[in-house]
Write an enzyme that holds these catalytic residues in place. Sequence first.
Site, PDB file in Angstrom:
ATOM      1  N   HIS A 124      -3.256   3.571   9.710  1.00 46.70           N
ATOM      2  CA  HIS A 124      -2.444   3.211   8.542  1.00 46.70           C
ATOM      3  C   HIS A 124      -1.037   2.941   9.049  1.00 46.70           C
ATOM      4  O   HIS A 124      -0.735   3.192  10.217  1.00 46.70           O
ATOM      5  CB  HIS A 124      -2.442   4.342   7.496  1.00 46.70           C
ATOM      6  CG  HIS A 124      -1.738   5.592   7.940  1.00 46.70           C
ATOM      7  ND1 HIS A 124      -2.404   6.615   8.634  1.00 46.70           N
ATOM      8  CD2 HIS A 124      -0.442   5.992   7.826  1.00 46.70           C
ATOM      9  CE1 HIS A 124      -1.545   7.582   8.898  1.00 46.70           C
ATOM     10  NE2 HIS A 124      -0.331   7.238   8.433  1.00 46.70           N
ATOM     11  N   HIS A 148       2.782   4.192   8.695  1.00 43.89           N
ATOM     12  CA  HIS A 148       3.717   5.164   8.125  1.00 43.89           C
ATOM     13  C   HIS A 148       5.064   4.464   8.021  1.00 43.89           C
ATOM     14  O   HIS A 148       5.584   3.947   8.998  1.00 43.89           O
ATOM     15  CB  HIS A 148       3.812   6.402   9.036  1.00 43.89           C
ATOM     16  CG  HIS A 148       4.821   7.400   8.563  1.00 43.89           C
ATOM     17  ND1 HIS A 148       4.510   8.382   7.645  1.00 43.89           N
ATOM     18  CD2 HIS A 148       6.132   7.583   8.874  1.00 43.89           C
ATOM     19  CE1 HIS A 148       5.598   9.119   7.408  1.00 43.89           C
ATOM     20  NE2 HIS A 148       6.596   8.649   8.158  1.00 43.89           N
ATOM     21  N   ASP A 195       2.558   6.150   3.283  1.00 40.94           N
ATOM     22  CA  ASP A 195       1.558   5.495   4.126  1.00 40.94           C
ATOM     23  C   ASP A 195       1.003   4.282   3.396  1.00 40.94           C
ATOM     24  O   ASP A 195       0.638   4.372   2.214  1.00 40.94           O
ATOM     25  CB  ASP A 195       0.410   6.466   4.431  1.00 40.94           C
ATOM     26  CG  ASP A 195       0.851   7.616   5.317  1.00 40.94           C
ATOM     27  OD1 ASP A 195       1.952   7.521   5.910  1.00 40.94           O
ATOM     28  OD2 ASP A 195       0.108   8.610   5.406  1.00 40.94           O
ATOM     29  N   HIS A 243       5.615  15.095   3.379  1.00 43.50           N
ATOM     30  CA  HIS A 243       5.586  13.718   3.904  1.00 43.50           C
ATOM     31  C   HIS A 243       6.975  13.098   3.805  1.00 43.50           C
ATOM     32  O   HIS A 243       7.519  12.985   2.719  1.00 43.50           O
ATOM     33  CB  HIS A 243       4.563  12.905   3.101  1.00 43.50           C
ATOM     34  CG  HIS A 243       4.064  11.686   3.785  1.00 43.50           C
ATOM     35  ND1 HIS A 243       3.460  10.652   3.101  1.00 43.50           N
ATOM     36  CD2 HIS A 243       4.048  11.315   5.099  1.00 43.50           C
ATOM     37  CE1 HIS A 243       3.102   9.694   3.961  1.00 43.50           C
ATOM     38  NE2 HIS A 243       3.442  10.092   5.190  1.00 43.50           N
TER      39      HIS A 243
END
Length: 261
Positions: free
Chosen positions: A233, A235, A158, A154
């Site tokens: 969501h 990011h 988030d 990642h």
Amino acid sequence: MAFTRATGKHRRPSRIQRGTARAAGVAALATTGVIGTVAAPAFAAEPAAEQTGLTPVVTLGDTVAQQIDAQAAAQKQAAEEAAAKKKAEEAARERAAEAAKKAKEAAEKAREAKERAAREAERKRLNSFVPPISGSYVSTGYQASSGLWSSGSHTGIDFHAATGTSVHAVGMGEVVEAGWGGSYGNNIVIKMNDGTYTQYGHLSSIGVSVGQKVTPGQQIGLSGATGNVTGPHLHFEARTSPEYGSDMDPVAYLRSHGVNV
Ligand SMILES: [Zn+2]
């Protein structure tokens, strides 16, 4: 015996004799003082004063002089009072002018202080950072592993956010990218004033355009689920350049700017 008028003792007194007799009468009356009340009063007043044996201080002439003196004194007093009143009025005017000047200066200083405080508050606000989603939390951490991302790790964090939640610029900067970003969906990249970059992905709508200046907390779009996602969501990435792969730890980045995440 004839009724003839007798001569001698029955004749009327001559003019001279009458005058002499009257003078004698006046002289006799004068000794009684009665004549004084009958004759001219001025004639009577002066001898009366002399008769007391006192110095004739109070005379008609002195009374006039006193009246003139009194009048002069009254005029002098009135002039002095007028001068004193004028002086007092001038002093009052000067005091009022001085007070007005001081009040104006105080108001000016207060206004300047208020403006300084406002500028300082604005400078502070512009240099501050805020979370991109208000009252949210990090649902997926930085460098978390998942098959969802091409890098396998990642590149941001988030924030939990339902579709349509207001997304804010975290700080002051300029929009350098606003549009479709592939797996990021609708995304925005902002060049921050300190030279770093922040990215906002998976937006349902974009509210800014390239070149636009933004301030901390300004709404730039709405969160969503566009791009490569399993659900809505936000990011969020922090980068050293606008390019993918220049990411840094967003939590440390936000915390270093005073944001509690
Ligand atoms: Zn993400």
